[in-house]
Design a protein around this motif. Structure first.
Motif, PDB file in Angstrom:
ATOM      1  N   GLU A  19       0.814  -1.221   0.000  1.00 33.98           N
ATOM      2  CA  GLU A  19       0.000   0.000   0.000  1.00 33.98           C
ATOM      3  C   GLU A  19       0.845   1.267   0.000  1.00 33.98           C
ATOM      4  O   GLU A  19       0.453   2.280  -0.602  1.00 33.98           O
ATOM      5  CB  GLU A  19      -1.009  -0.001   1.146  1.00 33.98           C
ATOM      6  CG  GLU A  19      -0.425  -0.083   2.538  1.00 33.98           C
ATOM      7  CD  GLU A  19      -1.506  -0.430   3.572  1.00 33.98           C
ATOM      8  OE1 GLU A  19      -2.112   0.515   4.125  1.00 33.98           O
ATOM      9  OE2 GLU A  19      -1.734  -1.629   3.810  1.00 33.98           O
ATOM     10  N   ILE A  20       2.036   1.240   0.628  1.00 29.26           N
ATOM     11  CA  ILE A  20       2.877   2.439   0.561  1.00 29.26           C
ATOM     12  C   ILE A  20       3.559   2.537  -0.808  1.00 29.26           C
ATOM     13  O   ILE A  20       3.919   3.632  -1.242  1.00 29.26           O
ATOM     14  CB  ILE A  20       3.909   2.509   1.706  1.00 29.26           C
ATOM     15  CG1 ILE A  20       4.927   1.361   1.638  1.00 29.26           C
ATOM     16  CG2 ILE A  20       3.202   2.544   3.055  1.00 29.26           C
ATOM     17  CD1 ILE A  20       6.053   1.496   2.662  1.00 29.26           C
ATOM     18  N   THR A  21       3.692   1.400  -1.477  1.00 26.65           N
ATOM     19  CA  THR A  21       4.173   1.434  -2.859  1.00 26.65           C
ATOM     20  C   THR A  21       3.141   2.130  -3.735  1.00 26.65           C
ATOM     21  O   THR A  21       3.470   3.026  -4.534  1.00 26.65           O
ATOM     22  CB  THR A  21       4.440   0.006  -3.373  1.00 26.65           C
ATOM     23  OG1 THR A  21       5.481  -0.593  -2.588  1.00 26.65           O
ATOM     24  CG2 THR A  21       4.855   0.021  -4.836  1.00 26.65           C
ATOM     25  N   ILE A  22       1.877   1.754  -3.588  1.00 20.81           N
ATOM     26  CA  ILE A  22       0.805   2.412  -4.343  1.00 20.81           C
ATOM     27  C   ILE A  22       0.746   3.900  -3.997  1.00 20.81           C
ATOM     28  O   ILE A  22       0.658   4.762  -4.875  1.00 20.81           O
ATOM     29  CB  ILE A  22      -0.551   1.748  -4.044  1.00 20.81           C
ATOM     30  CG1 ILE A  22      -0.593   0.331  -4.631  1.00 20.81           C
ATOM     31  CG2 ILE A  22      -1.710   2.584  -4.600  1.00 20.81           C
ATOM     32  CD1 ILE A  22      -1.801  -0.477  -4.198  1.00 20.81           C
ATOM     33  N   GLY A  23       0.804   4.204  -2.687  1.00 21.82           N
ATOM     34  CA  GLY A  23       0.740   5.598  -2.260  1.00 21.82           C
ATOM     35  C   GLY A  23       1.853   6.441  -2.860  1.00 21.82           C
ATOM     36  O   GLY A  23       1.637   7.596  -3.255  1.00 21.82           O
ATOM     37  N   SER A  24       3.044   5.858  -2.939  1.00 25.70           N
ATOM     38  CA  SER A  24       4.179   6.580  -3.521  1.00 25.70           C
ATOM     39  C   SER A  24       3.981   6.836  -5.006  1.00 25.70           C
ATOM     40  O   SER A  24       4.260   7.929  -5.503  1.00 25.70           O
ATOM     41  CB  SER A  24       5.464   5.764  -3.323  1.00 25.70           C
ATOM     42  OG  SER A  24       5.744   5.581  -1.962  1.00 25.70           O
ATOM     43  N   LEU A  25       3.482   5.821  -5.715  1.00 29.48           N
ATOM     44  CA  LEU A  25       3.356   5.938  -7.165  1.00 29.48           C
ATOM     45  C   LEU A  25       2.067   6.652  -7.579  1.00 29.48           C
ATOM     46  O   LEU A  25       1.799   6.817  -8.770  1.00 29.48           O
ATOM     47  CB  LEU A  25       3.443   4.556  -7.800  1.00 29.48           C
ATOM     48  CG  LEU A  25       4.751   3.817  -7.487  1.00 29.48           C
ATOM     49  CD1 LEU A  25       4.853   2.534  -8.274  1.00 29.48           C
ATOM     50  CD2 LEU A  25       5.973   4.703  -7.730  1.00 29.48           C
ATOM     51  N   GLY A 305      -3.118  -3.415   5.249  1.00 27.63           N
ATOM     52  CA  GLY A 305      -4.328  -3.681   4.478  1.00 27.63           C
ATOM     53  C   GLY A 305      -5.451  -2.688   4.710  1.00 27.63           C
ATOM     54  O   GLY A 305      -6.504  -2.777   4.072  1.00 27.63           O
ATOM     55  N   LYS A 306      -5.247  -1.724   5.614  1.00 24.17           N
ATOM     56  CA  LYS A 306      -6.308  -0.766   5.941  1.00 24.17           C
ATOM     57  C   LYS A 306      -6.205   0.526   5.137  1.00 24.17           C
ATOM     58  O   LYS A 306      -7.099   1.376   5.203  1.00 24.17           O
ATOM     59  CB  LYS A 306      -6.270  -0.455   7.442  1.00 24.17           C
ATOM     60  CG  LYS A 306      -6.519  -1.683   8.321  1.00 24.17           C
ATOM     61  CD  LYS A 306      -6.434  -1.340   9.801  1.00 24.17           C
ATOM     62  CE  LYS A 306      -6.669  -2.575  10.661  1.00 24.17           C
ATOM     63  NZ  LYS A 306      -6.551  -2.282  12.119  1.00 24.17           N
ATOM     64  N   GLY A 307      -5.094   0.697   4.440  1.00 30.38           N
ATOM     65  CA  GLY A 307      -4.939   1.894   3.612  1.00 30.38           C
ATOM     66  C   GLY A 307      -4.580   3.150   4.369  1.00 30.38           C
ATOM     67  O   GLY A 307      -4.667   4.246   3.822  1.00 30.38           O
ATOM     68  N   ILE A 308      -4.151   3.016   5.630  1.00 39.32           N
ATOM     69  CA  ILE A 308      -3.876   4.200   6.450  1.00 39.32           C
ATOM     70  C   ILE A 308      -2.389   4.455   6.661  1.00 39.32           C
ATOM     71  O   ILE A 308      -2.009   5.471   7.245  1.00 39.32           O
ATOM     72  CB  ILE A 308      -4.584   4.109   7.821  1.00 39.32           C
ATOM     73  CG1 ILE A 308      -4.101   2.880   8.603  1.00 39.32           C
ATOM     74  CG2 ILE A 308      -6.091   4.063   7.642  1.00 39.32           C
ATOM     75  CD1 ILE A 308      -4.668   2.798  10.013  1.00 39.32           C
TER      76      ILE A 308
END
Length: 331
Positions: A19-25, A305-308
């Motif tokens: 999720e932090i990979t997604i957040g970064s990209l 997995g919570k997206g936070i």
């Protein structure tokens, strides 16, 4: 100028790495400085896109040269789907997968298909369950590269911190604080900064005891080993001073007096860096035949997995890889 291509390992699939990979990209500024290529599992990322509320699409590729490299698309070298896993739980299959991502990224670095790698967190218990013979990233990459003792460096704001010892008890770490080791590390730290393109390289060595021992009042390690080691390094042409009391040396470095500090043990430098800015403390592994940056936090199973989870550290890790990649010559 051609943007560097950075391999971004997804980390343990059950942790916050995906999720932090997604957040970064999901940040355009990442694509402004590099072409990121995720090494991981597309199905895991797809599962988390709605959780992160990320309007992104995945581009499954087999090699970095197939990457689109445009904001809005995550280029991912896709590994086999996992049979079963739950976010926040130790899982041997996840440990194996995380290791495979790292191995592949290292190979891409060695063949110059990418210019550096930025790694998301892995879980030591999952690695152990998978019988991976390494305790963490540094040991893993050292083993994969045939390197005996790589250097860990933190960078946060304008402060750089190297570590004389890493994962040892404090008692065992003190036993490693010999004048020969101090001399060797200062020379290697200087070489590492030179390889990263850092022209000004003035080092301070942190003291071990209160007030750096006060000439034997509070301990003899500074007199017997640390200061003689610094003097040996200075004789080799290294611009180094100390030992400087640990309660002031990091503040001084943050304010520009020194270009880097050699911390004597794990927590001494970790505390200084993370109190400065926890989310922007980035780890660089030097001494490898390629450049590797990393977040300096764990898999955070309690919130996975919570997206936070904040992606700031991962963003900074990728940016730092892009910053130093043009100066780094792959061995």
């Amino acid at each position: 100028m051609t943007k560097p291509m950075i391999a971004v390992t997804m980390g343990d699939p059950a942790g916050i790495g995906p999720e932090i990979t997604i957040g970064s990209l999901d940040k355009k500024e990442i694509y402004d400085v590099c072409t990121p290529v995720v090494i991981g599992n597309a199905a895991v990322l797809e599962k988390l896109l709605p959780v992160k509320k990320a309007d992104l699409k995945l581009n499954r590729i087999k090699k970095p040269s197939e990457a689109i490299g445009e904001y809005g698309t995550i280029d991912v070298i896709d590994f086999a789907e996992l049979s079963a896993y739950e976010f926040g739980e130790v899982n041997a299959e996840c440990g194996t997968a995380a290791f495979e991502y790292i191995k592949h990224a290292a190979e891409l670095c060695k063949t110059n298909e990418v210019q550096a790698m930025a790694t998301a967190p892995i879980n030591k218990e999952s690695l152990k369950a998978a019988e991976v013979p390494y305790i963490g990233h540094t040991e893993m990459l050292a083993g994969l590269s045939g390197i005996d003792d790589p250097l860990t460096m933190f960078e946060v704001r304008n402060m750089r911190i190297f570590f004389l010892t890493r994962h040892l008890s404090l008692k065992d770490a003190i036993g490693q604080m010999t004048k020969e080791r101090v001399q060797d590390y200062l020379i290697r730290c200087d070489d590492a900064l030179k390889q990263l393109g850092v022209e000004s390289r003035k080092f301070a060595v942190a003291g071990l005891n209160p007030h750096s021992g006060e000439n034997g009042l509070f301990g003899y390690e500074e007199m017997d080993e640390i200061k003689p080691g610094i003097e040996l390094a200075r004789a080799d042409g290294i611009d180094a001073v100390g030992p400087v009391p640990a309660d002031s040396v990091f503040f001084q470095a943050l304010n520009g007096r020194y270009d880097a500090v050699l911390s004597l043990y794990h927590d001494q430098g970790h505390i200084a860096a993370k109190m400065t800015d926890f989310h922007r403390t980035i780890s660089i592994t030097n001494g490898l035949p390629f450049l590797r940056t990393s977040v300096d936090h764990g898999t955070a199973f309690d919130i996975a997995g919570k997206g936070i989870a904040s992606s700031v550290s991962m963003e900074e890790s990728i940016k730092l890889a892009a910053k130093y990649a043009p100066h780094f010559v792959n061995a």
